[in-house]
Design an enzyme around this catalytic site. Structure first.
Site, PDB file in Angstrom:
ATOM      1  NE  ARG A 223     -18.421  -9.219   9.233  1.00  0.00           N
ATOM      2  CZ  ARG A 223     -18.230  -7.704   9.952  1.00  0.00           C
ATOM      3  NH1 ARG A 223     -17.306  -7.852  10.831  1.00  0.00           N
ATOM      4  NH2 ARG A 223     -19.146  -6.575   9.410  1.00  0.00           N
ATOM      5  CG  HIS A 271     -20.088  -8.469  15.884  1.00  0.00           C
ATOM      6  ND1 HIS A 271     -20.879  -8.373  15.156  1.00  0.00           N
ATOM      7  CD2 HIS A 271     -19.372  -7.165  15.419  1.00  0.00           C
ATOM      8  CE1 HIS A 271     -19.909  -8.553  13.996  1.00  0.00           C
ATOM      9  NE2 HIS A 271     -19.618  -6.641  14.247  1.00  0.00           N
TER      10      HIS A 271
HETATM   11  P1  NAP Z   1     -10.048  -3.348   5.035  1.00  0.00           P
HETATM   12  O1  NAP Z   1      -9.660  -2.400   5.498  1.00  0.00           O
HETATM   13  O2  NAP Z   1     -10.590  -3.977   3.562  1.00  0.00           O
HETATM   14  O3  NAP Z   1      -8.563  -4.293   5.839  1.00  0.00           O
HETATM   15  C1  NAP Z   1      -8.849  -5.958   5.527  1.00  0.00           C
HETATM   16  C2  NAP Z   1      -7.065  -6.535   5.354  1.00  0.00           C
HETATM   17  O4  NAP Z   1      -7.529  -7.520   5.139  1.00  0.00           O
HETATM   18  C3  NAP Z   1      -6.438  -5.572   4.299  1.00  0.00           C
HETATM   19  O5  NAP Z   1      -4.697  -5.679   4.559  1.00  0.00           O
HETATM   20  C4  NAP Z   1      -6.294  -6.935   3.112  1.00  0.00           C
HETATM   21  O6  NAP Z   1      -4.684  -7.123   2.638  1.00  0.00           O
HETATM   22  C5  NAP Z   1      -6.474  -7.804   4.236  1.00  0.00           C
HETATM   23  N1  NAP Z   1      -6.500  -9.106   4.033  1.00  0.00           N
HETATM   24  C6  NAP Z   1      -8.735  -9.264   3.105  1.00  0.00           C
HETATM   25  N2  NAP Z   1      -7.665 -11.204   2.529  1.00  0.00           N
HETATM   26  C7  NAP Z   1      -6.852 -11.252   2.825  1.00  0.00           C
HETATM   27  C8  NAP Z   1      -6.138 -12.464   3.127  1.00  0.00           C
HETATM   28  N3  NAP Z   1      -7.146 -13.552   2.263  1.00  0.00           N
HETATM   29  N4  NAP Z   1      -5.340 -13.272   3.252  1.00  0.00           N
HETATM   30  C9  NAP Z   1      -4.496 -12.363   4.017  1.00  0.00           C
HETATM   31  N5  NAP Z   1      -4.944 -10.404   3.906  1.00  0.00           N
HETATM   32  C10 NAP Z   1      -6.125 -10.209   3.508  1.00  0.00           C
HETATM   33  O7  NAP Z   1     -10.970  -3.192   6.294  1.00  0.00           O
HETATM   34  P2  NAP Z   1     -11.495  -3.272   7.452  1.00  0.00           P
HETATM   35  O8  NAP Z   1     -11.649  -2.066   7.591  1.00  0.00           O
HETATM   36  O9  NAP Z   1      -9.564  -2.806   8.765  1.00  0.00           O
HETATM   37  O10 NAP Z   1     -11.844  -4.007   8.257  1.00  0.00           O
HETATM   38  C11 NAP Z   1     -11.152  -5.594   8.178  1.00  0.00           C
HETATM   39  C12 NAP Z   1     -12.839  -6.558   8.675  1.00  0.00           C
HETATM   40  O11 NAP Z   1     -13.107  -5.958  10.146  1.00  0.00           O
HETATM   41  C13 NAP Z   1     -13.524  -6.421   8.160  1.00  0.00           C
HETATM   42  O12 NAP Z   1     -14.302  -6.511   7.480  1.00  0.00           O
HETATM   43  C14 NAP Z   1     -14.727  -6.413   9.489  1.00  0.00           C
HETATM   44  O13 NAP Z   1     -14.703  -8.161   9.038  1.00  0.00           O
HETATM   45  C15 NAP Z   1     -14.264  -6.919  10.520  1.00  0.00           C
HETATM   46  N6  NAP Z   1     -14.278  -5.124  12.122  1.00  0.00           N
HETATM   47  C16 NAP Z   1     -15.067  -6.406  13.424  1.00  0.00           C
HETATM   48  C17 NAP Z   1     -15.722  -5.526  14.332  1.00  0.00           C
HETATM   49  C18 NAP Z   1     -16.130  -6.164  15.145  1.00  0.00           C
HETATM   50  O14 NAP Z   1     -16.565  -4.582  15.851  1.00  0.00           O
HETATM   51  N7  NAP Z   1     -15.336  -7.025  15.691  1.00  0.00           N
HETATM   52  C19 NAP Z   1     -16.224  -3.897  13.752  1.00  0.00           C
HETATM   53  C20 NAP Z   1     -15.704  -3.243  12.439  1.00  0.00           C
HETATM   54  C21 NAP Z   1     -15.269  -4.395  10.927  1.00  0.00           C
HETATM   55  P3  NAP Z   1      -5.132  -5.880   1.784  1.00  0.00           P
HETATM   56  O15 NAP Z   1      -3.916  -5.117   2.541  1.00  0.00           O
HETATM   57  O16 NAP Z   1      -3.609  -7.200   0.987  1.00  0.00           O
HETATM   58  O17 NAP Z   1      -5.842  -5.876   0.625  1.00  0.00           O
HETATM   59  C1  GLV Z   2     -18.889  -4.770  12.368  1.00  0.00           C
HETATM   60  O1  GLV Z   2     -18.584  -5.227  12.573  1.00  0.00           O
HETATM   61  C2  GLV Z   2     -18.032  -3.465  11.107  1.00  0.00           C
HETATM   62  O2  GLV Z   2     -17.966  -4.818  10.302  1.00  0.00           O
HETATM   63  O3  GLV Z   2     -17.759  -2.209  11.442  1.00  0.00           O
END
Ligand code: NAP
Ligand code: GLV
Length: 308
Positions: A223, A271
């Site tokens: 983000r 994005h």
């Molecule tokens: P997720 O499954 O909830 O995984 C989040 C990961 O981040 C987990 O491993 C978590 O640790 C770790 N984490 C959270 N807070 C932390 C901290 N303070 N220190 C260290 N590690 C931390 O989320 P996801 O589905 O993979 O998505 C991740 C993010 O990608 C989304 O929240 C969004 O911001 C971003 N995203 C971007 C796009 C884009 O197009 N650019 C698209 C989709 C998503 P734990 O394993 O210990 O819980």
């Molecule tokens: C896109 O940024 C998502 O959070 O899926």
């Protein structure tokens, strides 16, 4: 049970067709033609306008059209109903391939050749083996875990960092604040796939960049507010960072006069790192709708106290 659809970025008709293919009786209300608001029990949304949820008295669940729910959690008066993130194979696959594409761009020196072309300079650089390059992935959840596996499968040495300790085959993992410095110290390419929370806001700053090996690369797909752009540009100017692929920015769309657009070390994308395809993602939403109807626990519910 009526489902409200609101998004300025997703195609409501493609979503409607995909949802109805699985649940023909679905009463889908596409914003702004939403009929009687009292009949809406669930909302499938991306960046909903402030006040939308408060105007839906029968709302029982909110389904995000994205994986990150920071914008939703930041809303005032978010109703106390389950909030579910989108977890979907197409979202995961497109993110992992985008990360691999960016890592390969730098790994194969395409940034250096782009600069050489500007100067009409023909200079060969012998490619390095992927195994000799270490990529660190911050965030090892649905998306970061998949990206780490794909990178490891491609032959890179992969490190991962998360809040709690995770185990992934072929990936050396670190956790928590104590694990950050040793993780950074070896990450020649750093991928950020963290959710935006109070702990991760501003994390990509001068101190963090200083902890990376000199000449490291940043691939930021988490983000925008996790990044301190002035610190990034300063680290690029000194050579502490070689380049940065930035998909998310503190303000989106990024204003035309923002210096990030023109910094030679920055590759910007708007994005787009990953998007869910309705054809697959509809199944997740329908499964949650059926669970809601049966009064069963929903999938991918956000832990509001954790912030993701
Ligand atoms: P997720 O499954 O909830 O995984 C989040 C990961 O981040 C987990 O491993 C978590 O640790 C770790 N984490 C959270 N807070 C932390 C901290 N303070 N220190 C260290 N590690 C931390 O989320 P996801 O589905 O993979 O998505 C991740 C993010 O990608 C989304 O929240 C969004 O911001 C971003 N995203 C971007 C796009 C884009 O197009 N650019 C698209 C989709 C998503 P734990 O394993 O210990 O819980
Ligand atoms: C896109 O940024 C998502 O959070 O899926």
């Amino acid at each position: 049970m009526a489902l409200l659809f609101y998004s300025q970025d997703d195609d409501p008709h493609a979503w409607g067709a995909a949802l109805r293919a699985l649940l023909p009786e679905l009463d889908l209300r596409i914003w702004p033609e939403i009929g009687d608001r009292r009949e809406i029990e669930a909302a499938l949304v991306w960046l909903p306008p402030p006040g939308l949820f408060a105007s839906l008295p029968g709302l029982r669940a909110i389904f995000s059209l994205g994986a990150g729910v920071d914008a939703m959690l930041g809303q005032e008066h978010l109703p106390d109903v389950p909030l579910c993130r989108l977890v979907d194979p197409s979202l995961t696959r497109t993110m992992a391939e985008f990360v691999l594409a960016q890592v390969l761009y730098y790994h194969r020196d395409l940034d250096l050749y782009a600069a050489q072309q500007q100067a009409a300079r023909w200079r060969l650089r012998l490619p390095q083996a992927a195994a000799s390059r270490t990529v660190g992935v911050m965030g090892l959840g649905e998306l970061g875990g998949a990206a780490a596996r794909l990178l490891a499968g491609h032959g890179f040495e992969v490190l991962g960092w998360s809040r709690t300790k995770r185990t992934i085959d072929g990936v050396r993992t670190f956790a928590g604040s104590a694990g950050l410095a040793p993780f950074l110290a070896r990450s020649e390419m750093l991928v950020c796939l963290l959710p935006l929370t109070a702990e991760t806001e501003g994390l990509l700053d001068a101190a963090l960049f200083a902890g990376l090996p000199a000449g490291a690369v940043l691939v930021h797909v988490g983000r925008g507010r996790q990044l301190v752009p002035a610190d990034l540009m300063a680290a690029l100017d000194t050579g502490q960072l070689r380049g940065a692929a930035i998909d998310v920015t503190p303000e989106e769309p990024l204003p035309a006069d923002d210096p990030l657009w023109r910094h030679p070390g920055v590759r910007l994308t708007p994005h787009v790192a990953s998007y869910a395809q309705p054809a697959t993602a509809a199944a997740t939403v329908v499964e949650n709708l059926l669970r809601l109807r049966r009064g069963e626990p929903l999938l991918a519910v956000v832990d509001r106290s954790r912030g993701y």
